[in-house]
Design a protein around this motif. Structure first.
Motif, PDB file in Angstrom:
ATOM      1  N   PHE A 126     -15.305  14.690   4.305  1.00 40.59           N
ATOM      2  CA  PHE A 126     -14.775  13.944   3.162  1.00 40.59           C
ATOM      3  C   PHE A 126     -15.667  14.214   1.960  1.00 40.59           C
ATOM      4  N   ALA A 158     -16.114  14.016  -2.422  1.00 37.73           N
ATOM      5  CA  ALA A 158     -15.713  13.639  -3.769  1.00 37.73           C
ATOM      6  C   ALA A 158     -16.470  14.484  -4.775  1.00 37.73           C
ATOM      7  N   TYR A 172     -18.485  25.060  -4.429  1.00 39.58           N
ATOM      8  CA  TYR A 172     -19.351  24.276  -3.551  1.00 39.58           C
ATOM      9  C   TYR A 172     -18.770  22.874  -3.352  1.00 39.58           C
ATOM     10  N   LEU A 179     -20.040  18.976  -1.779  1.00 37.36           N
ATOM     11  CA  LEU A 179     -21.008  18.049  -1.193  1.00 37.36           C
ATOM     12  C   LEU A 179     -20.213  16.892  -0.601  1.00 37.36           C
ATOM     13  N   GLU A 221     -23.702  20.200   2.563  1.00 30.93           N
ATOM     14  CA  GLU A 221     -23.189  21.096   1.525  1.00 30.93           C
ATOM     15  C   GLU A 221     -22.379  22.208   2.175  1.00 30.93           C
ATOM     16  N   THR A 249     -28.387  18.355   2.791  1.00 31.18           N
ATOM     17  CA  THR A 249     -29.292  18.021   1.697  1.00 31.18           C
ATOM     18  C   THR A 249     -29.973  16.685   1.942  1.00 31.18           C
ATOM     19  N   HIS A 299     -26.997  11.588   1.975  1.00 30.66           N
ATOM     20  CA  HIS A 299     -26.522  11.047   0.707  1.00 30.66           C
ATOM     21  C   HIS A 299     -24.993  11.043   0.698  1.00 30.66           C
ATOM     22  N   PHE A 300     -24.414   9.939   0.260  1.00 32.09           N
ATOM     23  CA  PHE A 300     -22.961   9.862   0.082  1.00 32.09           C
ATOM     24  C   PHE A 300     -22.676  10.306  -1.348  1.00 32.09           C
ATOM     25  N   TYR A 301     -22.377  11.570  -1.495  1.00 34.83           N
ATOM     26  CA  TYR A 301     -22.199  12.101  -2.841  1.00 34.83           C
ATOM     27  C   TYR A 301     -20.867  11.661  -3.448  1.00 34.83           C
ATOM     28  N   LEU A 302     -20.932  11.388  -4.733  1.00 30.42           N
ATOM     29  CA  LEU A 302     -19.744  10.937  -5.453  1.00 30.42           C
ATOM     30  C   LEU A 302     -19.183  12.003  -6.385  1.00 30.42           C
ATOM     31  N   ASP A 303     -20.029  12.869  -6.877  1.00 26.77           N
ATOM     32  CA  ASP A 303     -19.538  13.976  -7.713  1.00 26.77           C
ATOM     33  C   ASP A 303     -20.694  14.928  -7.970  1.00 26.77           C
ATOM     34  N   MET A 304     -20.367  16.077  -8.448  1.00 28.16           N
ATOM     35  CA  MET A 304     -21.386  17.056  -8.797  1.00 28.16           C
ATOM     36  C   MET A 304     -20.874  17.918  -9.937  1.00 28.16           C
TER      37      MET A 304
END
Lengths: 147, 135
Positions: B55, B57, B68, B70, B76, B91, B94-99
């Motif tokens: 999943f 975002a 890429y 995340l 990644e 990485t 971390h619950f990534y929300l955007d990049m």
């Protein structure tokens, strides 16, 4: 007889300047590339932390906390300004050195989870488009996760 | 463009060229990749995330390189234009929300200073100790 002329000194000085400029341009003119082989991104996570991520090595480095729990949309302008949007649709500018976010205002779009800069090829459209974040609105219902 | 018909909840987007945006949309277990022509608004489904357990975002197209991803576990990936994901590495949790890919003006450039310093040292060395010319 050994002699050093003023013109020689001038030539060497010019070489120094040229070398400095070349070295700087080699590493700064390619977007997202800090050096050969690396691609750098900025990323936010739940809780508001801002990271720089070396995408070539999957290495994340904490920059700081934005102060915004759900900073869900990130976009960087060609000039290097970082913007974010949260789950309430507020647009922020974000410091890339401290991570601190500063509210710019509401987009009135609600939960904005993604945005990006669109940079046109022609110079006339580049400046116009680059100043307008591309912000898609997201429809109801709310997502089933913390976003 | 603020939305596109047929595209569920938009999680992330990135431009691959001046008219095409890649969009990750959907929910956990059913996320997919689409492209949107921002001139016409037309969307094209490219494929479901594979593996579907990922999943994300946060997606970003690198300049002239891969796209890429995340995810919510801190992993990644690179993603192909059919939704297939290839793990690059973790990485951290971390619950990534955007990049977003860093633009040239924003990237801290330690290598710039190193290279500039080296070039300057060579150059200044040449300036302070110029080759001698015999007459």
């Amino acid at each position: 007889v050994q002699e050093v002329t003023g013109s020689n000194r001038m030539k060497h000085a010019i070489r120094v300047v040229a070398a400095l400029v070349t070295a700087a341009l080699m590493t700064t003119l390619v977007p997202g590339r800090a050096n050969a082989g690396s691609v750098v991104a900025f990323a936010t996570a739940v809780g508001g932390d801002l990271y720089s991520v070396d995408l070539a090595t999957a290495t994340a480095t904490l920059i700081g906390n934005t102060g915004v729990n759900l900073m869900e949309g990130l976009a960087m302008s060609p000039s290097g300004m970082l913007f974010g949007t949260n789950d309430g649709g507020t647009l922020f500018s974000i410091s890339t050195t401290t991570g601190v976010a500063t509210s710019i205002g509401s987009t009135t779009l609600g939960d904005v989870e993604g945005q990006s800069f669109k940079v046109a090829r022609s110079s006339a459209r580049t400046s116009l488009a680059a100043r307008r974040p591309f912000i898609p609105s997201t429809p109801a219902p709310p997502p089933p996760h913390p976003l | 463009v603020t939305s596109s018909p047929g595209v569920p909840i938009v999680r992330a987007l990135t431009f691959t060229n001046s008219t095409t945006a890649l969009v990750a949309s959907g929910s956990t277990g059913s996320e997919s990749l689409s492209s949107i022509n921002i001139t016409t608004g037309a969307s094209t489904s490219l494929g479901a995330f594979n593996p579907a357990s990922v999943f994300s975002a946060a997606i970003a197209a690198s300049p002239g390189g891969p796209v890429y991803v995340l995810d919510s576990l801190g992993d990644e990936y690179t993603i192909a234009d059919n939704g297939n994901l290839t793990l690059v590495g973790s990485t951290g949790n971390h619950f990534y929300l955007d990049m977003t890919i860093a633009s040239a003006a924003s990237v801290p450039e330690p290598s710039t200073f190193i290279l500039a310093g080296m070039a300057g040292a060579f150059g200044l060395g040449g300036t302070w100790f110029p080759r001698r010319r015999s007459s």
